[in-house]
Write a protein that holds these residues in place. Structure first.
Motif, PDB file in Angstrom:
ATOM      1  N   GLY A   1       2.694   6.481 -16.572  1.00 26.37           N
ATOM      2  CA  GLY A   1       3.636   7.565 -16.825  1.00 26.37           C
ATOM      3  C   GLY A   1       4.647   7.726 -15.711  1.00 26.37           C
ATOM      4  O   GLY A   1       4.283   7.767 -14.527  1.00 26.37           O
ATOM      5  N   ALA A   2       5.927   7.810 -16.092  1.00 26.91           N
ATOM      6  CA  ALA A   2       6.997   7.949 -15.104  1.00 26.91           C
ATOM      7  C   ALA A   2       6.924   9.276 -14.377  1.00 26.91           C
ATOM      8  O   ALA A   2       7.426   9.407 -13.262  1.00 26.91           O
ATOM      9  N   SER A   3       6.275  10.286 -14.980  1.00 24.21           N
ATOM     10  CA  SER A   3       6.132  11.567 -14.293  1.00 24.21           C
ATOM     11  C   SER A   3       4.994  11.529 -13.279  1.00 24.21           C
ATOM     12  O   SER A   3       4.889  12.411 -12.430  1.00 24.21           O
ATOM     13  N   PHE A   4       4.146  10.494 -13.356  1.00 26.02           N
ATOM     14  CA  PHE A   4       3.055  10.336 -12.388  1.00 26.02           C
ATOM     15  C   PHE A   4       3.507   9.452 -11.235  1.00 26.02           C
ATOM     16  O   PHE A   4       3.479   9.854 -10.067  1.00 26.02           O
ATOM     17  N   LEU A   5       3.956   8.245 -11.553  1.00 24.90           N
ATOM     18  CA  LEU A   5       4.548   7.365 -10.546  1.00 24.90           C
ATOM     19  C   LEU A   5       6.057   7.585 -10.649  1.00 24.90           C
ATOM     20  O   LEU A   5       6.743   6.968 -11.451  1.00 24.90           O
ATOM     21  N   ARG A   6       6.577   8.509  -9.843  1.00 20.36           N
ATOM     22  CA  ARG A   6       7.878   9.122 -10.121  1.00 20.36           C
ATOM     23  C   ARG A   6       9.068   8.197  -9.950  1.00 20.36           C
ATOM     24  O   ARG A   6      10.120   8.420 -10.549  1.00 20.36           O
ATOM     25  N   SER A   7       8.961   7.185  -9.140  1.00 24.85           N
ATOM     26  CA  SER A   7      10.075   6.257  -8.966  1.00 24.85           C
ATOM     27  C   SER A   7       9.543   4.930  -8.443  1.00 24.85           C
ATOM     28  O   SER A   7       8.357   4.796  -8.125  1.00 24.85           O
ATOM     29  N   SER A   8      10.438   3.963  -8.313  1.00 24.07           N
ATOM     30  CA  SER A   8      10.071   2.667  -7.732  1.00 24.07           C
ATOM     31  C   SER A   8      10.383   2.621  -6.237  1.00 24.07           C
ATOM     32  O   SER A   8      10.226   1.575  -5.609  1.00 24.07           O
ATOM     33  N   TYR A   9      10.812   3.745  -5.686  1.00 24.31           N
ATOM     34  CA  TYR A   9      11.119   3.825  -4.258  1.00 24.31           C
ATOM     35  C   TYR A   9       9.796   4.076  -3.524  1.00 24.31           C
ATOM     36  O   TYR A   9       9.529   5.161  -3.018  1.00 24.31           O
ATOM     37  N   ILE A  10       8.947   3.049  -3.475  1.00 25.11           N
ATOM     38  CA  ILE A  10       7.613   3.134  -2.888  1.00 25.11           C
ATOM     39  C   ILE A  10       7.673   2.677  -1.428  1.00 25.11           C
ATOM     40  O   ILE A  10       8.116   1.565  -1.143  1.00 25.11           O
ATOM     41  N   LYS A  11       7.238   3.524  -0.539  1.00 25.97           N
ATOM     42  CA  LYS A  11       7.292   3.204   0.881  1.00 25.97           C
ATOM     43  C   LYS A  11       6.043   2.470   1.364  1.00 25.97           C
ATOM     44  O   LYS A  11       6.107   1.612   2.240  1.00 25.97           O
ATOM     45  N   LYS A  12       4.898   2.805   0.773  1.00 20.88           N
ATOM     46  CA  LYS A  12       3.648   2.241   1.282  1.00 20.88           C
ATOM     47  C   LYS A  12       2.566   2.343   0.202  1.00 20.88           C
ATOM     48  O   LYS A  12       2.554   3.277  -0.591  1.00 20.88           O
ATOM     49  N   VAL A  13       1.654   1.337   0.184  1.00 19.11           N
ATOM     50  CA  VAL A  13       0.464   1.382  -0.666  1.00 19.11           C
ATOM     51  C   VAL A  13      -0.734   1.026   0.200  1.00 19.11           C
ATOM     52  O   VAL A  13      -0.701   0.028   0.939  1.00 19.11           O
ATOM     53  N   TYR A  14      -1.789   1.845   0.142  1.00 18.79           N
ATOM     54  CA  TYR A  14      -2.971   1.538   0.960  1.00 18.79           C
ATOM     55  C   TYR A  14      -4.230   2.058   0.271  1.00 18.79           C
ATOM     56  O   TYR A  14      -4.183   2.950  -0.590  1.00 18.79           O
ATOM     57  N   ALA A  15      -5.347   1.455   0.644  1.00 18.42           N
ATOM     58  CA  ALA A  15      -6.640   1.847   0.073  1.00 18.42           C
ATOM     59  C   ALA A  15      -7.203   3.036   0.838  1.00 18.42           C
ATOM     60  O   ALA A  15      -7.061   3.140   2.059  1.00 18.42           O
ATOM     61  N   HIS A  16      -7.836   3.924   0.095  1.00 16.53           N
ATOM     62  CA  HIS A  16      -8.489   5.080   0.711  1.00 16.53           C
ATOM     63  C   HIS A  16      -9.723   5.400  -0.110  1.00 16.53           C
ATOM     64  O   HIS A  16      -9.629   5.914  -1.213  1.00 16.53           O
ATOM     65  N   GLY A  17     -10.890   5.067   0.432  1.00 14.02           N
ATOM     66  CA  GLY A  17     -12.114   5.207  -0.333  1.00 14.02           C
ATOM     67  C   GLY A  17     -12.081   4.268  -1.517  1.00 14.02           C
ATOM     68  O   GLY A  17     -11.798   3.085  -1.385  1.00 14.02           O
ATOM     69  N   GLY A  18     -12.311   4.806  -2.702  1.00  9.19           N
ATOM     70  CA  GLY A  18     -12.248   3.978  -3.908  1.00  9.19           C
ATOM     71  C   GLY A  18     -10.909   4.064  -4.611  1.00  9.19           C
ATOM     72  O   GLY A  18     -10.786   3.625  -5.764  1.00  9.19           O
TER      73      GLY A  18
END
Length: 363
Positions: A296-313
């Motif tokens: 959903g575009a309202s959940f992942l609001r844009s493609s301007y993603i600065k960082k992705v990282y794992a946190h727990g599961g």
């Protein structure tokens, strides 16, 4: 372009097998093929349905493939599916045993139904004026007049969201009337005047990957600096590994564990077009557009993603902005208007090198 009288045709609904149409006053019903006409003298609601593949039936009357309903009094309305409409409504058979409902109305009146849903009517009037010009330009640029389907624009995000006369308000009427006929052009031609909720600090050229053709100057992207007040300026969302594995499975991948997610492709404006998912089975390239479509575009609001990282599961996506980031930043327009900028300067900031013209003077 619209007809000489500025009439455009909006697809309200299609593939219909029944529709209740309400009228608030005396209405003329006309067969567009035979010229047959009759009057409905008082407010009522009646059903419209197809008859075979090529005829339309309204109440107890049968028409050929298209009929038009027009209120006698300009302030009267036609209603459908909980919304009211100020223009005429055409029911047109599609040759498949169903029909399309199309509203015919003036360009400026159409904008009365666009602005209240594309921008808050409570925002500063100069922001609303900028939105009126952008929406008018976008509509005219995307029109397909004389199409075989009998309409020019959709009433949803395929073109622009449109709510008819259901949300009339004084600020919108003022903004549209104050900018009547004005559109954005470059080299004498209409531009695709994209706009979006929040740019996250800078707008982007309309290139969703690398190697795209060079956009026209008004759409090359600019720094903003006036949208930081919004909750959409910076955000983070969490997606569980389980949900992401389900997403991969929908594409036929059988991974059972995601090791990490990295950016695979980022355009010159910093927007991510693809990620690489490293899993226990293989490495997969995933388009950002596919992720946004799935979650959903309202959940992942844009493609301007600065960082992705794992946190727990989970995997945390840190991003900025809301929407595609091309053209006018609506939050930025609000911020500029609150600082005293006129709509012409707001438009100049987000569409540099564009020129304001009356649409009737455009090539």
């Amino acid at each position: 372009m619209p007809s000489e009288k500025g009439i455009i045709r909006i697809n309200l609904a299609e593939n219909l097998t029944f529709a209740d149409i309400g009228i608030t006053g005396k209405t003329l019903v006309a067969d567009l093929n035979t010229g047959k006409k009759f009057k409905i003298p008082a407010p009522t609601t009646f059903g419209v349905r197809p008859l075979g593949a090529d005829n339309i039936r309204i109440a107890s009357y049968t028409f050929s493939s298209a009929l038009r309903l027009t209120p006698y009094v300009r302030t009267d309305r036609l209603t459908y599916s909980g919304k009211s409409y100020r223009g005429s409504i055409v029911a047109r058979a599609d040759g498949k045993g169903s029909f399309t409902l199309i509203e015919e109305l003036g360009l400026e009146e159409y904008l009365y139904g666009v602005l209240p849903i594309e921008m808050s009517p409570a925002w500063p009037i100069e922001a609303l004026k900028a939105q009126a010009v952008a929406a008018r330009t976008y509509a005219l640029y995307n029109m397909t007049p004389d199409s075989k389907n009998g309409f020019d624009l959709y009433s949803d995000v395929r073109d622009q969201a449109y709510v008819g006369a259901s949300r009339d308000c004084d600020s919108v009427l003022e903004a549209v009337r104050a900018t009547e006929g004005e559109v954005l052009t470059y080299d004498g031609n209409l531009i695709p005047a994209f706009y979006h909720a929040n740019c996250g600090g800078k707008t982007s050229p309309p290139a969703w990957g690398k190697g795209e053709s060079d956009p026209i100057p008004p759409l090359r992207g600019v720094s903003c600096g006036y949208c930081g007040f919004s909750k959409n300026y910076e955000w983070d969302v969490s997606l569980s590994a389980r949900k992401l594995l389900t997403f991969l499975a929908s594409y036929g991948h059988k991974a059972e564990r995601i090791k990490r997610i990295t950016v695979s492709d980022r355009n010159d404006a910093g927007r991510v077009s693809a990620f690489e998912f490293k899993t226990d089975e293989d490495d997969y390239t995933v388009k950002t557009s596919d992720l946004r479509k799935y979650f959903g575009a309202s959940f992942l609001r844009s493609s301007y993603i600065k960082k992705v990282y794992a946190h727990g599961g989970d995997f945390i996506f840190e991003g900025r902005g809301y929407g595609h980031g091309v053209g006018m930043c609506q939050d930025g327009a609000k911020g500029l208007a609150e600082r005293g900028y006129k709509y012409t300067l707001i438009l100049r900031r987000y569409y540099p090198s564009a020129r304001l013209m009356d649409w009737r003077d455009v090539k």
